[in-house]
Design a protein around this motif. Sequence first.
Motif, mmCIF file in Angstrom:
data_model
loop_
_atom_site.group_PDB
_atom_site.id
_atom_site.type_symbol
_atom_site.label_atom_id
_atom_site.label_comp_id
_atom_site.label_asym_id
_atom_site.label_seq_id
_atom_site.Cartn_x
_atom_site.Cartn_y
_atom_site.Cartn_z
ATOM 1 N N THR A 163 0.205 -1.577 -0.086
ATOM 2 C CA THR A 163 -0.108 0.430 -0.237
ATOM 3 C C THR A 163 0.475 1.193 -0.475
ATOM 4 N N ALA A 166 2.228 1.238 -3.374
ATOM 5 C CA ALA A 166 1.592 2.089 -4.632
ATOM 6 C C ALA A 166 1.152 3.737 -4.334
ATOM 7 N N GLU A 170 4.711 4.467 -6.634
ATOM 8 C CA GLU A 170 4.705 4.907 -8.456
ATOM 9 C C GLU A 170 3.910 5.368 -9.129
ATOM 10 N N SER A 174 0.916 2.510 -13.879
ATOM 11 C CA SER A 174 1.041 1.482 -12.708
ATOM 12 C C SER A 174 -0.005 0.760 -11.912
ATOM 13 N N ASN A 175 -0.248 1.959 -11.052
ATOM 14 C CA ASN A 175 -1.356 1.304 -10.221
ATOM 15 C C ASN A 175 -3.227 0.785 -10.501
ATOM 16 N N TRP A 176 -3.647 1.956 -11.820
ATOM 17 C CA TRP A 176 -4.200 1.227 -12.889
ATOM 18 C C TRP A 176 -4.133 -0.050 -13.728
ATOM 19 N N LEU A 179 -4.023 -2.075 -10.430
ATOM 20 C CA LEU A 179 -5.562 -2.699 -9.854
ATOM 21 C C LEU A 179 -6.601 -2.907 -10.725
#
Length: 272
Positions: A163, A166, A170, A174-176, A179
């Motif tokens: 967490t 992220a 990040e 990259s988080n998209w 997820l």
Amino acid sequence: MRFPLGRRDRKDARLHSTEVEANGLTGRLLWADGTPAPGQDAAGNPAGPAYVLIHGIGVSHRYLRRLHNELAGAPTYSLDLPGFAGTPRPGRQLSVADYGSFIAQALKASGIDSYILVGHSMGTQFTIEAALYAPERARRLVLMGPVVDSRHRSVLRQGMALTLDALLRESASSNWIVLTDYFRCGPRWYFTEVPVMMGYPTEQRLGGINVPILVLRGNHDQVAGPEWCIRLAQAVPQGSFAEIPGAGHVVQHVRPRQVADAIRSFAGAASG
């Protein structure tokens, strides 16, 4: 970041895919133009062993896509493993060894019999087991952001590290990707495999590896710390360590060119 036109064209290259099966499990193999399609003699290519990119828990080839295209001057393949990325979910919990044997057998069935395995996060565990299953085919290993760091041996600590990474380290893209891949995987399969990841004895299993290994991390990685990564590199006779500046855990998405350069340098030095 700007790229010359030719490099941008390569980054937008379409990936081809085919289903691969082994041990009653189904995954997906992907490659770009210029790489031999499965069934052709990839290992005999003058460029040397193929690169095979292996994702971690819950995700897919998509967060490895930029690295795939950077490496694609040589034969390069990515895998979507069973239960992830919309592939059929297995009817039982799979061990890391189950995934390792799937990788090795699926590659053999596809005519890819000489390769450099490049794993990220839990993919480093899969990579180790694939190399132990077929040591004559795995020429070298690259372990990016390996898990589970000895500082994070509980699910709570591991979750907190992911967490924080992220939130603090990040990029939005990259988080998209991560997820939305988690959504495609689904919580049931994700949490089925979490205890498998947490219980895997990475250092112990590395003791059986007899090929060159590169342990690589982003220098801001909250998940795989420097002491842990250096210790893994020192756990094998032919281990080395590299750090990429300005990146967190998903280093291959944020700094794909630098990661590819480190991998190519490692592969060239190891073959020299």
